[in-house]
Structure formats: C-alpha cells, structure tokens
Design an enzyme around this catalytic site. Structure first.
Site, PDB file in Angstrom:
ATOM      1  CG  ASP A 414     -25.636  61.002 146.804  1.00 46.30           C
ATOM      2  OD1 ASP A 414     -26.315  61.965 147.222  1.00 46.30           O
ATOM      3  OD2 ASP A 414     -24.719  60.493 147.454  1.00 46.30           O
ATOM      4  CG  ASP A 707     -24.728  68.178 150.942  1.00 45.42           C
ATOM      5  OD1 ASP A 707     -25.008  67.586 151.992  1.00 45.42           O
ATOM      6  OD2 ASP A 707     -23.640  68.068 150.359  1.00 45.42           O
TER       7      ASP A 707
END
Length: 1114
Positions: A414, A707
C-alpha cells in the site's frame, strides 16, 4: 374499533419496508408493550458471552486426536502401530507407538496451551464491568450477564460491550463520537446519532421510563448495514415510529470518544454481535517447504512399498526350493502351514512394511513444528525492529510461514501509511487559478522577512509574497483586514472551515494526545474521521485568515464560529462522504440568511459537476493529495426542495442508501469551482532504501493504492520504485488510446494502471474467440516491468491483483504489506501477509501473518530473517530424510543375508530412540541458530537472496543428492562392517561377533556419521552447538553402556547384555568405526571443496569476503 394492528401489518407488507422475514423484536428495558400493541412474545436470545476458544475441558482429547490423525503422516504411523499389535511383526509395537505418542503429545500440549490462552482472553473479556440501568438506577454487572433489551450506560473512552442502539447522549444534539479501530482499523472519529424522540433524556430515571420496542433484522456480519425501527408508546396513543439505520447502531468493540456518556439499548449480544460474526478463521496458508516435504514423503512412501514388495517376492522365490522352505531354525506352526499362500504373502508384506517404516521420519514433523515455534521468537526479540515512537517491536501471528519469508518474489505494498507516514500537512492551495504556499516557502527556501501568516503566490510568471491578513491595532484592539482576494477567495477559505466533520477536543479532557495533532499552541486540537480534513482545518488555523473554533448551541441550531470576525453559520445538512461519490457537502445558512452549498472531493468527482471556474489551472502537484473545492448558492425554494428530498430519503426503510445516493446526485450539481487544496504525506524513513534493496534481491515491487495517479507516481519516484531512466507505460482510462510505443532500447520498464482499466483486464471474455481476454497479455507486460503502480484501486481489486499473480503459470510467492483495513483483503490473499502498526488502526496488523512497526523493517525481515529461516529448515528437511535413509537401508541389505526372515538388524531400543534422542537435538539446534553468512553481510549484499529463490535448496536435484548420499553412506556402513569382520575372530578369548554385535557396530558408525555430517555443515559455532553435538554422541555411548551393562528387571529377555562393551573391547572394532566414518564423510567433503574452488556460489563468495574483512579488522 382499534385498527392500529391492522394498520401496522398493512404498512409492513404493503408500503415496501425491508424484508422483515425472520426479524427480531427487542423490548427496551424488558417492559411489555401496552395492550394496544401486538401480543407480547418473549424471545430467547443468547447472553453476551464471547467464545473464541477451540476446545473445552471435555472435548479436548477426542477433538484434538481427531484433528491430529487427519494429518496423513500421523495416520500412517497409527496404522503401522495397529499392524504391529495385530500380527506377528519383527519389531515391537513400542518402536512405532512411542515416537507416535511423543509427536502427538508434544503437538497436543502446544495446541492446548494456545487454546488456554484464548480461554484466558475470553474470560477477561466476559468478566469486564458494565453499567446497566435497572429501576432508574445504574447497576454494575459483568459483560457476559448482559441480555438483549438491557439499557446500558457507557462512559467516555469505554468500549461498547455489545451492539447497541443509541438512545441519548450527554451532548446537546444527541450525537456521540466513536472510533472503530478494532472493527475496521480506522482510528478516526465517526459520528453516530440518537433516536430523535429519546435524545433529550439526561438521567437514568428518564431513560428507564421509556416504553418502546425495537424491530430489526436478524444478526448479519455486514458492519455498515442495519435496518430497523423503534415504536415509542406514549399514554395509550398511537406509537411514534422512527426509522433506525447504521448511524444509530454502536458496534461491539468500538470505543466512545469526545462524549461524556451515552445510554443505549442492547440489540445483539455475544456471538450474534457483528464483531463476532466477522470472526473468520484465516484460510490455512501452506509454505513451499511444506509442499516439498509432502512431495518427498510421497516418494519415500513409494520407496517403502517397493522395498517391502521386493523383499516379499524374493522371500518366496528363495523359499521356492524345498530345502529352504522350512529352515531348521524357523519351523512353521500347523496354523501357518494351513494358511492360504496369498494371506501369508500379504502378512509378510505388512511385516516388511513395519520393518522398513522408519524410512518415514515421524519425528520430522514435530521437529519442524518446534523449529517454527521457537524460531519465531527471534523476530520478536530483534531489537533493530523495535520502534521507540510506538514502543513496540515486530509481532509474529503465525509461525507456519517463517521460511516463506525467504522465498518472496513479488511484494505488493500500500502507499498511504505504508510507504508514507500518513501524517498529513497542508502544503498549498490553488485559489481562482493562483497557487499559494504557506510558511512563505518557495522552491524549498524560506523567504526572508516572512511571518507565519504569509503566503506566496507561486503562480506562473514569478513569485510574490502576498499577505493574507493585515493586523491593525486600534484602541488596544486588533482589527483584521483581509485582502487581496476576490469573492471566490473568501468563499474558498470559508468553505475549508465549514465543509468538514471536524470536532474540537479540549486538551484537559484527554489523557493521551497523539503527537502531530496537538501542536502545543492552544488548549485544544482537532479530531475527524479523515486526516485530510484535520490537515486542512489546521492549515487554515496556521494561516490565520479563518479559524474554525467549534460548535456552539443556540435554541435549536448547531452553529459554527469563525474568527477573526466571528462569523456564524447554521449547519442545515451534511451530505456525508462515501467511497462511491468521493466527495462530501454541507448546506449552511449565513447570518444574512443566504443558503450556501459547499462541496469538496476528488477532482474526478467535482470537475464533471462544475459549470464555471478555472478547471484547467487546478492540477495536482507531485507528491500531493489534492481536493477540489466548489460551491453553489441556493435560493430558499431550492433549499426547501433539497431539504425535503433529503428528509424523505433518510426516513425510507427500503433502499435507503440508493435513495440517498440519488438525492445527493440531484443536489450536488451546477457547482462553481473555487480552487483546490493539497496536503503532503511524507515518505517514511528509509522507505526508498528498502525498496532498492528488495529490487537488488530480485523481488518485484508493486504499489497498490486508491490515490490518484499523479500523487502515487510522485511517491513511486521518491521511493525509487521508478527511476528517472524508467520508461513508463500508462494503462489508464485517459491515456490508453494516446499511449505511444515503448522504446526497444530501454531495459527498465515501469507500468501504471488504474482501477477502471484493471476491471477491463480482469473481466472474463464473452467473446468465444477470446479477443476480449487481456489477462495473459497483461501478465506478460508485467513480467517485463521492474515495477508496477496500480492506482485508484478498490480493496477487492487489490486482492484480485494478488490472486492473479499467485495463480499465474510461474506460481510465484507473494507478499502483501499494508496498514489499513482496506489492505486486509490483499494481506489475507497473499502467501505472506504483513501488517504495519500504523495510524489507521490495527486491523491489518491483526489479520496479518507478521506485523512490523515501519516499512523499513521489511528489509531485515526478508533479507536476514527470511534468508536464515529458509536455509535452516531446508537443511532440516533434507537432513531428516538423509539420516533415515542411512538408518533403514542397511536393514534392507541385511535381509539378503538372513533369508528374508524379517530379522531386524538393530535392537528395539535403538529403533525407538534413533529419531527421538540420538539425532534429534543437534539438527533442531542447527535449525535455530545456524548463520552461514553474517547479518551484516546479508543486509549489505541483498543479491544473496537470489541464491535461495524459487525453493532452490529443496528442488529435486538437491533431494536426489541427499538421498544418494544417504544410500552411499548406508552401503559403506553395512558392507564395510561385513567385509572387515567376515570369518574373523575379534575378542581375546576367540569369540566371534554375533548378529547383535554386528548391528550395534553398524548403528554406532551410523550415529557418529550423521552427527559429524551436521557438524561439517555448521558455520556458526557457539558453546551450545558444541554442547548439543558432542553431548548427543556422549549420550549415545552412555546409554549403550547402561542398556547393555545392567540386567533390567522389567525386560523378559536382554539380548543386548554386554554386547556394546564387548564391541568396544576389540581394537579392530575401534579401527573399523574410525575408518568407516572417514570413508562415509569423505565424498561430501570432496564435493564441497571442489564446488567451492571451481564454481562457488554467491553465498560462498560472500563467506570468503566476510572472513577477509574480519581478518583485516573491518
């Protein structure tokens, strides 16, 4: 006539409520409803006891035995033991029964201890104190005594004991703030709402006077879904019906924050709570070493069957001659003569199986279990993996995958909170097309004569300092004159102070304040469900133009106060953020009566709804998380219509979420773009160094994040995942069509793909020709890329990516690492899951196989601990098979010299204790402390990790080498002793060696050879190595002297009496032992010397370099 009951039935089944089949009715405070209500039917619900243990006192033995004998090896030895009990076999049942009993007992003790710890945890949880309202008073009781319908009082910082419906709160607006860290990993504060008709209750007496029933769905594991209603009875009137949703349900395990106390009623208890229903046992992960062990076991089982079959056939072939049918020393009984030949042959086959069954190492499994369990403590004890800030070190949640840490080929990580710190800071803003940077920072330089309330206009065309607030002193009072912004500028900063869910927390009411939130400048700090919101509001406070003070109470409204000019806005509606819309909005009314709709969200969700504004100037800067800000003025009629739609959607019982989404879509339109904000999430310490080391070790690193592409790509460059020389291929929704061809001269490729494109890649083809299936093409591209970035990813897509790589034709070993609840799915999917103890809760750490404080600790965990674990357990497995071949192959050869009579070569004691006592401790210690290369070398040279990649030490060539080496040594043991002692007297009185003396001589050479073989393989010598290796040999000698030197009263016969002493009294026997041990070890020594001289491995070269450094003093 009372039609209330008929009316409720019609409403339930005709108006379109949620499916109420199998619902439950909860009577608040266990009070029966009035006569006008439906008939009172008491329902039996479980108590609030939580049970996570696996066994009870009564079922431990049968259940544990059943589970252990499901393992094929244990079941096999049980069958062998039963065969020894049933038929006449050449060895005692003790030789199989005792090792099996030892393995079963050790495993049962380990599992029983682990379950006892679970019992202790359950007991501690079930006996914690809880406050219950009974007859208008607060009574303290234990958690497990709670029942559905009890009214519970929970105070600030206490954990909810069960699933509760919020009735009232100490806050004036009936809300409370909750952290759900233990449920979904989110440490941010979430807002929950009380039932409107009970929110005004302030005392226990008021709450106890409530006469109401709750009707809701039966328990289900979905944390975010709840549908119900409450019927409130008042003075024999029609009940007041209020809807209940997930915003009213407080879940067990969540913690009350920023609220003095609440009153709530229990609706789900014990194992029916949503937290308990989400208890799911992780799928059993099996390491590559375990799979190799099982494959090798099958090979040895085939060898065992072949040996038994060959000996059975040769026995009857040898006895085919009449003069060999019944030797004088082995006459058959009358029953044996009458038995059918097939039965006799099958019995002999089973007897040979029993005789040779020791080739299957039963003790290997328990040794591997002990090695994994004890070896896991080295990670927890590693001081270099201890984080001072968190006060915690690495944790091992499962020890079954230690060696898998040395086999990782793909690392999925991540971004936010894993590669970065997840500590947001307001960096810049774009207002009406102009970019402004706080702290007067320009190109990384602090400008002179700049105060903390200055901002720099860094828009194209040059840099100029712009003061946002001019402070003028007049009559000892401060007056704030704000310039030079237009109306949009003022609206932009007001929107940032209004469009959020931030709450103000007073410092004196907090026992522990997280560093980085409270700056020490005031007596309060901000809390929110989003760290981005806190960063923005704190940024506004730091800039000083507008400061969010908090909530105050008027007669009926909630107001927000802004300084310096004390502006007051009435908050009318909050359109909460969700992951689908990716935006949130508020409707406020100013003091002048103007209605404003402020909205902030991702650019992809705001831009399509903008009708005016400088969209093209609002772009994401590298490394920053960007939120766009927009607004819309509402007329009174537009507001009333929007308010009506929102109210109708909120009270709907059927499809409430869909109706709210449709309403939000209608309201959030025709925006005017005000600007954008950017917050920075800094890279974690040594994250770039860690990724670079993983690349050198041959691992491919993928970043999977939700994102936007620009932000994630900037982080990838900063962390050295992508280099400036890396040629990037973008497979995104925007760039797929315009992507140019890659240069064939480039050797370093990187791939960027977004969630939308990935959905198309993973979607199964509907075309029979297969033209729409891009899965294999995508995998082929990824194989040629050094790094991959997947942005705009949903949690499920992260798991799908990991599964896609796992199931590819190479079947690589995967590792997933993350810090948030949204990473749990990929952590569970990967071969090895690692959780970061980050700021998004501990859900990832709890669901992982290993947990580390920071991403930088991954380097040592893989390159050092993983390397050691794999080397050690690979040697352990190969060594076990080797020493058992050495042990049992002489027994096979001996049958050719005893007429295939199933005569054992070794004594029963030696058969029993060979794997348990004589040879077990040295290899166990080796597998715990061996260091063939120093830790510093492994960290300095990550490429050494490639030497052990792809299960290099447990491939079939290595397995065949160890097996052939064992066969060679066994032949040397047997025939060396046979030819040296053939037709020769050895003792001083002329007595020849007998059968047991010959077997003892072979066994002595065997024990010394396999132990010294391990000593030759040992690189890291400590005092405990010396103690265990030489102590094991000494123990064998002492045991043999005692076993054959004393007449034991519990033995019916003692065939080994004085055998060992007689053998040691012979000089030729000593010479033979030394000679045979030397000849057995010589080929392996020669092989090691030649390989090191001719074609040394990278590890051997590293050993030479490390030795040279020590000599020269580095």
């Amino acid at each position: 006539m009372d039609f209330s009951r008929l009316r409720r039935i019609i409403t339930r089944y005709c108006v379109g409520e949620e499916n109420w089949v199998g619902n439950r009715t909860v009577h608040i405070g266990h009070k029966e409803p009035p006569s006008c209500a439906e008939a009172y039917m008491p329902q039996d619900y479980p108590d609030n006891r939580i049970v996570s243990s696996k066994y009870t006192f009564w079922n431990f033995i049968p259940k544990n035995l059943f589970e252990q004998f499901r393992r094929i090896a244990n079941f096999y030895f049980l069958v062998i033991f039963l065969i020894q009990l049933i038929i006449d076999t050449p060895t005692s049942p003790i030789t199989s029964g005792l090792p099996l009993f030892f393995v079963i007992t050790v495993t049962a003790i380990k599992q029983g201890y682990e379950d006892w710890l679970r019992h202790k945890a359950d007991c501690s949880l079930n006996e914690c104190p809880v406050d219950v309202v009974e007859q208008g008073k607060v009574v303290r009781t234990q958690s497990h005594k709670l029942r559905v319908g009890d009214i519970v009082m929970v105070r600030e910082d206490e954990t909810f004991p069960c699933d509760l419906i919020l009735l009232s709160s100490s806050r004036y607006d009936g809300t409370c703030f909750v952290t759900t860290t233990s449920l979904d990993g989110e440490s941010s504060h979430k807002t929950y709402y009380a039932v409107p008709d009970t929110m005004a209750f302030r005392t226990e007496q008021e709450v106890d006077s409530l006469h109401a029933t709750i009707e809701c769905e039966q328990p289900q594991p979905d944390l975010y879904k709840f549908v119900g209603r409450v019927d409130i009875y008042k003075d024999k009137q029609e009940p007041v019906v209020r809807t209940l949703g997930a915003e009213n349900l407080l879940l067990r395990g969540a913690t009350l924050k920023n609220t003095g106390h609440i009153y709530a009623v229990a609706v789900y208890t014990g194992m029916e709570t949503k937290m308990a229903l989400n208890y799911q046992s992780k799928s059993q992960k099996r390491s590559a070493v375990e799979k190799s062990m099982n494959a090798f076991l099958v090979v040895y089982l085939c060898i065992l069957i072949s040996k038994a079959l060959i000996n059975t056939v040769l026995k009857y072939a040898w006895q085919w001659s009449p003069d060999r049918d019944e030797p004088w020393y082995n006459h058959r009984t009358e029953i044996e003569r009458q038995r059918h030949m097939v039965i006799r042959a099958f019995t002999d086959f089973l007897a040979f199986m029993v005789l040779f069954n020791y080739i299957i190492p039963v003790s290997m499994y328990v040794t591997v279990e002990m090695q994994k369990f004890l070896g896991s403590y080295f990670i927890a004890w590693d001081e270099e993996m201890f984080d001072e800030e968190l006060g915690q070190g690495a944790q091992v949640n499962t020890s079954d995958l230690n060696e898998e840490l040395g086999q990782v080929e793909y690392v999925f990580t991540d971004k936010t909170g894993t590669l970065t710190e997840n500590n947001m800071e307001f960096i810049e803003c774009c207002v009406d097309g102009n970019v402004y940077i706080p702290h007067a920072i320009c190109n990384g330089q602090i400008l002179s004569a700049a105060s903390s309330i200055d901002m720099i206009d860094s828009s194209p065309g040059g840099y100029r300092r712009v003061s946002l607030i001019n402070i003028v002193h007049k009559n000892d009072e401060q007056c704030f004159l704000c310039f030079p912004f237009s109306t949009k500028g003022y609206l932009f900063f007001r929107a940032l102070c209004l469009c959020h869910t931030v709450q103000v927390k007073e410092e004196e009411t907090v026992e522990s304040i997280k560093r980085g939130i409270h700056q020490g400048k005031s007596t309060s700090f901000y809390i929110s469900s989003s760290p981005d919101e806190v960063a923005l509001v704190e940024g506004m406070k730091r800039v000083g133009m507008f400061v969010f003070v908090g909530e105050t109470q008027t007669s009926t409204d909630v107001t927000y106060t802004l300084t310096p000019s004390l502006l007051r806005f009435e908050l009318l509606h909050v359109l909460n953020f969700d992951s689908v819309r990716r935006r949130m909005s508020v409707i406020v009314r100013s003091s002048s009566g103007e209605y404003l709709l402020f909205c902030k969200g991702a650019d992809s969700s705001i831009f399509p709804r903008v009708v005016s504004g400088k969209v093209e100037q609002v772009k994401a800067r590298e490394g920053l998380r960007t939120l766009c800000v927009a607004y819309r003025r509402l007329s009174e009629s537009e507001y009333l219509e929007a308010s009506h739609r929102l109210t109708e959607a909120k009270i709907a019982l059927q499809d409430r979420e869909q109706r709210l989404a449709q309403t939000y879509d209608i309201i959030e339109r025709e925006f005017v773009l005000l600007g954008a904000t950017a917050v920075e999430d800094r890279l974690q310490e040594k994250a770039a160094d860690t990724i670079e080391s993983l690349h050198k070790a041959g691992m491919k690193v993928w970043v999977l994040t939700g994102d936007k592409m620009e932000t994630a790509a900037a982080t990838c460059y900063a962390s050295k995942l992508f280099r400036r020389s890396t040629q990037i291929l973008e497979l995104t929704k925007k760039r797929t069509e315009e992507q140019s061809l890659l240069s064939v001269d480039c050797l370093d490729f990187g791939l960027i793909i977004d969630g939308a494109t990935l959905s198309g890649v993973l979607k199964p083809s509907q075309d029979s020709a297969g033209h729409g299936n891009y899965r294999e093409i995508f995998l082929e591209i990824c194989r040629n890329c050094s790094a991959v970035l997947c942005c705009r990813m949903a949690p499920l897509q992260k798991a799908q990516i990991v599964k896609l790589i796992k199931s590819s034709k190479e079947h690589p070993i995967t590792l997933a690492i993350g810090d948030g609840a949204n990473d749990v799915s990929m952590i569970l999917e990967a071969h090895v899951g690692i959780g970061i103890m980050g700021k998004e809760g501990r859900q990832a750490a709890r669901n992982s196989d290993y947990a580390i404080p920071k991403f930088k600790h991954l380097k040592k965990m893989l390159l050092v601990h993983g390397h050691y674990y794999y080397i050690r357990i690979a040697e352990l497995v190969q060594y076990f098979f080797y020493k058992n071949v050495c042990f049992i192959f002489p027994q096979f050869l001996y049958q050719f010299f005893c007429g295939f009579s199933q005569q054992p070569l070794y004594d029963t004691a030696y058969l029993t204790l060979y794997n348990i006592s004589f040879t077990s401790l040295p290899i166990l210690l080796y597998s715990l402390v061996e260091q063939h290369i120093t830790m510093e070398t492994l960290k300095r040279e990550p490429s050494l990790y490639r030497d052990i990649a792809k299960n290099a030490l447990l491939r079939w060539p290595a397995f065949l080498y160890w097996t052939c080496l064992g066969v060679f040594d066994a032949v040397i043991f047997f025939f060396g002793a046979y030819f040296l002692f053939d037709n020769t007297t050895f003792t001083s009185n002329g007595q020849m060696f007998g059968n047991w003396t010959f077997g003892t001589l072979v066994f002595t050479v065997l024990v010394f050879t396999v132990t010294l073989k391990l000593a030759l393989d040992t690189h890291h010598w400590t005092w405990i190595n010396h103690f265990v290796i030489w102590g094991s040999l000494l123990f064998y000698v002492i045991f043999s002297l005692l076993w054959g030197g004393i007449i034991w009263p519990f033995l019916n016969y003692q065939r080994m009496y004085y055998v060992f002493m007689q053998m040691l009294s012979s000089g030729p026997a000593w010479l033979s032992i030394i000679l045979l041990i030397t000849v057995s070890l010589l080929p392996d020594v020669i092989k090691k010397v030649l390989c090191r001289a001719v074609c040394p491995t990278a590890s051997e070269n590293a050993q030479v370099r490390s030795s040279h450094r020590r000599k020269v003093g580095f």
